[in-house]
Design an enzyme around this catalytic site. Sequence first.
Site, PDB file in Angstrom:
ATOM      1  N   GLU B 208       0.853  -1.190   0.000  1.00 39.12           N
ATOM      2  CA  GLU B 208       0.000   0.000   0.000  1.00 39.12           C
ATOM      3  C   GLU B 208       0.883   1.232   0.000  1.00 39.12           C
ATOM      4  OE1 GLU B 208      -2.180  -0.923   3.599  1.00 39.12           O
ATOM      5  OE2 GLU B 208      -1.033   0.536   4.743  1.00 39.12           O
ATOM      6  N   HIS B 247      -4.452   3.487   7.859  1.00 34.37           N
ATOM      7  CA  HIS B 247      -3.235   3.044   8.536  1.00 34.37           C
ATOM      8  C   HIS B 247      -2.339   4.237   8.831  1.00 34.37           C
ATOM      9  CE1 HIS B 247      -3.303  -1.368   6.980  1.00 34.37           C
ATOM     10  NE2 HIS B 247      -3.916  -1.244   8.140  1.00 34.37           N
TER      11      HIS B 247
END
Lengths: 289, 289, 380, 380
Positions: B208, B247
């Site tokens: 990511e 996140h």
Amino acid sequence: MKLINKETKVVVQGITGTQGRFHTARMKEYGTKVVAGVTPGRGGQEVDSTPVYDTVAEAKEKHGCDASIIFVPAGGALDAALEAMEAGMDPVVVITEGIPVRDTIELVARARQLGTTVVGPNTPGLIKAGESKMGIMPNQVFKRGSVGIISRSGTLFYEIAAHVTNQGLGESTCVGLGGDPVVGLDYIELLKWFQKDSETKAVALIGEIGGDAEEKAADFIAVGGFTKPVAAYIAGRAAIPGKRMGHAGAIIQGSAGTADSKMNALRGAGAFIGEQPVDVAKALKKVLG
Amino acid sequence: MKLINKETKVVVQGITGTQGRFHTARMKEYGTKVVAGVTPGRGGQEVDSTPVYDTVAEAKEKHGCDASIIFVPAGGALDAALEAMEAGMDPVVVITEGIPVRDTIELVARARQLGTTVVGPNTPGLIKAGESKMGIMPNQVFKRGSVGIISRSGTLFYEIAAHVTNQGLGESTCVGLGGDPVVGLDYIELLKWFQKDSETKAVALIGEIGGDAEEKAADFIAVGGFTKPVAAYIAGRAAIPGKRMGHAGAIIQGSAGTADSKMNALRGAGAFIGEQPVDVAKALKKVLG
Amino acid sequence: MKLLEYEAKEVFRRYGVPLGASAVASTPEEARDAFTKIGKPVVVKAQVGVGGRGKAGGIKPADTPEQAQSVAKQILAMRIKDLPIRKVLVEERLTIQHEVYLGVIVDRASRCFIILASREGGVNIEEVAAKTPEKIVKYNIDPLRGFRSYHANGVAKRLGYNGKKMQQLGDILMKLYRVAYEMDAELTEINPLVETADGFIAADARLNVDNNALYRHKELEAKFLESFEGELTPREMEARAMDLTYVELNGDIGIIGNGAGLTMATLDTVMLYGGHAGNFLDLGGGANPERIGKAVEFVLKDNRVKALFVNVLGGITRCDDTAKGIIDARKKLNDTKPIVVRMMGTNEEEGKRLLHGAGIETDDTMEEAAQKAVNLAKGA
Amino acid sequence: MKLLEYEAKEVFRRYGVPLGASAVASTPEEARDAFTKIGKPVVVKAQVGVGGRGKAGGIKPADTPEQAQSVAKQILAMRIKDLPIRKVLVEERLTIQHEVYLGVIVDRASRCFIILASREGGVNIEEVAAKTPEKIVKYNIDPLRGFRSYHANGVAKRLGYNGKKMQQLGDILMKLYRVAYEMDAELTEINPLVETADGFIAADARLNVDNNALYRHKELEAKFLESFEGELTPREMEARAMDLTYVELNGDIGIIGNGAGLTMATLDTVMLYGGHAGNFLDLGGGANPERIGKAVEFVLKDNRVKALFVNVLGGITRCDDTAKGIIDARKKLNDTKPIVVRMMGTNEEEGKRLLHGAGIETDDTMEEAAQKAVNLAKGA
């Protein structure tokens, strides 16, 4: 455990202070290979023709020094010692007096982690007689010979070394453990070293009140860990419990740490116990002939 | 690096909390040997017939557990992980989310010093398909097979694992790295492990935005460090620079950490890049047949 | 540096160690007001830097404000081991279920802080340690790893506590270690830590700070000298104020040496020859003539001293500086007490020359010098 | 959490980082008084949580109290990047010899705090880093060893400083690291650190605190929401206050997922099928029906949103809870926007049953669902 010899290349941390300056000259006179000094902020200067650097890393890069002696004031001594250790200096001799014990605890723990030999703090240092001195003991006292000396004190150590020299025996390696409650080396580590050191025929063990390092050394000797002759002197028979006798570590707490306890333990382990300092040298003379 | 298998005896730290309780049951259902739980102050209790202890040391003494999974809240997670490591647990899987990065830095440094494998924090955990699960991933998704999975995210990892399972490939070992900026394991360490793991025929790499761990993994693959087939999916093409996408670690800073940068690097290293998650499984199916 | 109970408790409170309600009082009236503020039965405790105050009557209960006032009046009028009581601590009286001992000390042998703990706390802890050492739990704190919750819980567990109590005790242990570490304490102690129905409470507190670390604790430096009251004699207090390392002894021979070991050995040698040292005075390393003069003057002014023995092994300390210091002090005091000097080492010749010029004899060995000093003191 | 310059400087001052004389002002009059107090030429600086204030006219010099008042008035009336200026910092103007950059950041790859430093500090530091990286000194701080004076001096040395200046800079670096460590900072920065004839002075200050660590910094929690002004849009601020992990985007498809990776992948897949996500909303792990309802409500209330796509892979988050949350929110808002739900995992069957009962369709794969959402938004 790493001690010194004539090849040891020494860096002096705190070389620009009064003590650092004075003892650098004395060490060089003795023959110690003092190759550089360090005082942060004073890089580029010289002390008595010894070049000064800002960091130990630089001194090492330029001169390949491998051992450090520290004269830095108490507030900066922990950092100085850690710097020396991280730069790979071994041994690191910490002359500085008055270091907070919390700092010494960290210093010693880190030394154990890195496998560095730390002498002191609050030590007169160590000497390989006739070869190299990393310390503040008077040069004229020592003569190359066969007696190893381990001492918790400074001047008393010179006193006994002088007697050993006067008796014609001379010294091999002599180490001041330091007068603080927590120090890098203890008697047992040094006895192990002296046991293997072929130049050492006997050991003078100079103790004082406080703690139980001498008792532990006695146990170590008693079980055969050290088999060469030992003559000991313990200072502080006239001391009063609960009072610190000069050294931070020299204090009888309750009934622990008395001179009698130490003398009895050492006597029980077969060591000769001197009534006065000169006796130690005389006893060693008798044994070594 | 130590991962898990059916022999691994697991202690669950924070077993008495809602999450710890829930996932202990799921892990046991999966076949994980959960032998004990730890919650300080709750020693003597039981959770779902698993005995609870006050300390990991006790759990180890009683049950010989060798790995720990941590569900302790963020404020206590560092201590829990250090306790696990000092008690010799390996690996230590830190599920906890929201740990201050300063704590994680200390945790990871200590793990490296002790040689302990730390998975996470903020990780779904790891699983050896069909044998043992130390994590919170849904049990039904995984089937024993030949694809290793490495992922920085949780649910996206299950998504892709489900596709891999649906393609009839199944998984060998799957590891969630964790969504925090600092975590215990990186892609390269796992690629090295998968390179040696004979059960793993190919790897799905799920990345990511944020940081450059995927780029570094690509470099590692490019220089021949990992030679099995790799299919990758990178989340965050639609993300905006400077915004944290859920996140703590998923943030594009300036021009660094973009999905394009990661995809290009991996593509350059010969990896297949999926446009959507299912593509990864399809590509692996093609390669592995 | 030893803190008084109430000073130590102020520190403990800052770190969250559980304490009973209390207030310090310097007058009986303040003690009465303190009672009113606390609003419960109390104990009134003498604040004094020596042990044994309980046996000396320095701790008394009070159930009313008036009683607090009257017992405070009694205690503030007392002297314990010759020390005046300047303050009392008025503190909530606790219902004791059990007494625990907790201590954090610097351990020389392990070279680290250690925890000592026992469920047999209270006044007899030393007896417990001597007779049933197995009742004392010892834990070494790894300096590089620190002391964390699970270490503390482990200690509490070894003491036999479980569950909530284990955690409470572990929490107190961690706080106690934080006090020890951050305050640079040689000794941090709670004895007793009282186990009550509501949890643990520290009923007494000891905190001895490493003198070498006082530069990190400026707030203590002001109280530094005062803190030695009780520990030091008046002469020792005076020496401390002059920054001299001095210990008062009972004999009539003044002793000045350089280095702790040599000075101790000097005392011992004097004792060996039948003499009695009147003091220990270590010049330390590198003393200059002024400092040496100050030390000589300080010892010579002691009326009990009949003869002075100066034993210097010159290293950093120079023999000529020593000679100058001795001569100057003697001149200043116009003193004629016999002086024996043994000097050796750096600038030895010059030192001897100066002393001989001033009519002071020197010896080459400490044994000879010690013997001479003993004879001179006897003859004086 | 980003602190404003003056807030960061308050922290820096506590740690002894050298700073110019300064005062914060909320009104032109206060700025005038600040000048008088400082008594030297000053700069008046807008306090705002976005970069580029200099170019926007938010930093102005003043040589008299009146001038300080008038420029403060101008600045306090400005908006920079649409943000109001509530305070200005009135600060002593420095004679700059040289500008240094110092930063302490959390480095992901090295997994530790690192020092970044350069003698080419100032507004162009990013260009320096990009074009001449060799002019940036990087130093990794070993977490178990800490950052000590000699490490700091080593960094200063690598920057080319020697002697006193090396020590001064080393000292500032150590203080900066202490700020970073003790304040749990992700970024601690001085740019520029100004080299003047008298030494170094921090002219600007940045301090971004790790949001996860705010529980250790209670003093910051009160300012927490406010600190996001400028960084977050008004809708994002609202979401933050509701504790939702929400990022506003430009499209017309509302996205709710569970887990950051899956939610990002959902956005990406929508984009792949030609749609435009209006937001990112990550439910996180284990959301209950209330929380899910709150999230759905929040997104549906967004007028730009034409269709909602909920993508849940049930693990800790249960599919039935998700269904309940969606149904409740829709009922509450009496909303009829099209909703596409893809759910899989824990309690999937029950979730689907509930949704179908409420007339909401579900899909089995995110690809199908994404396609459907794109079509629905286009059709709406």
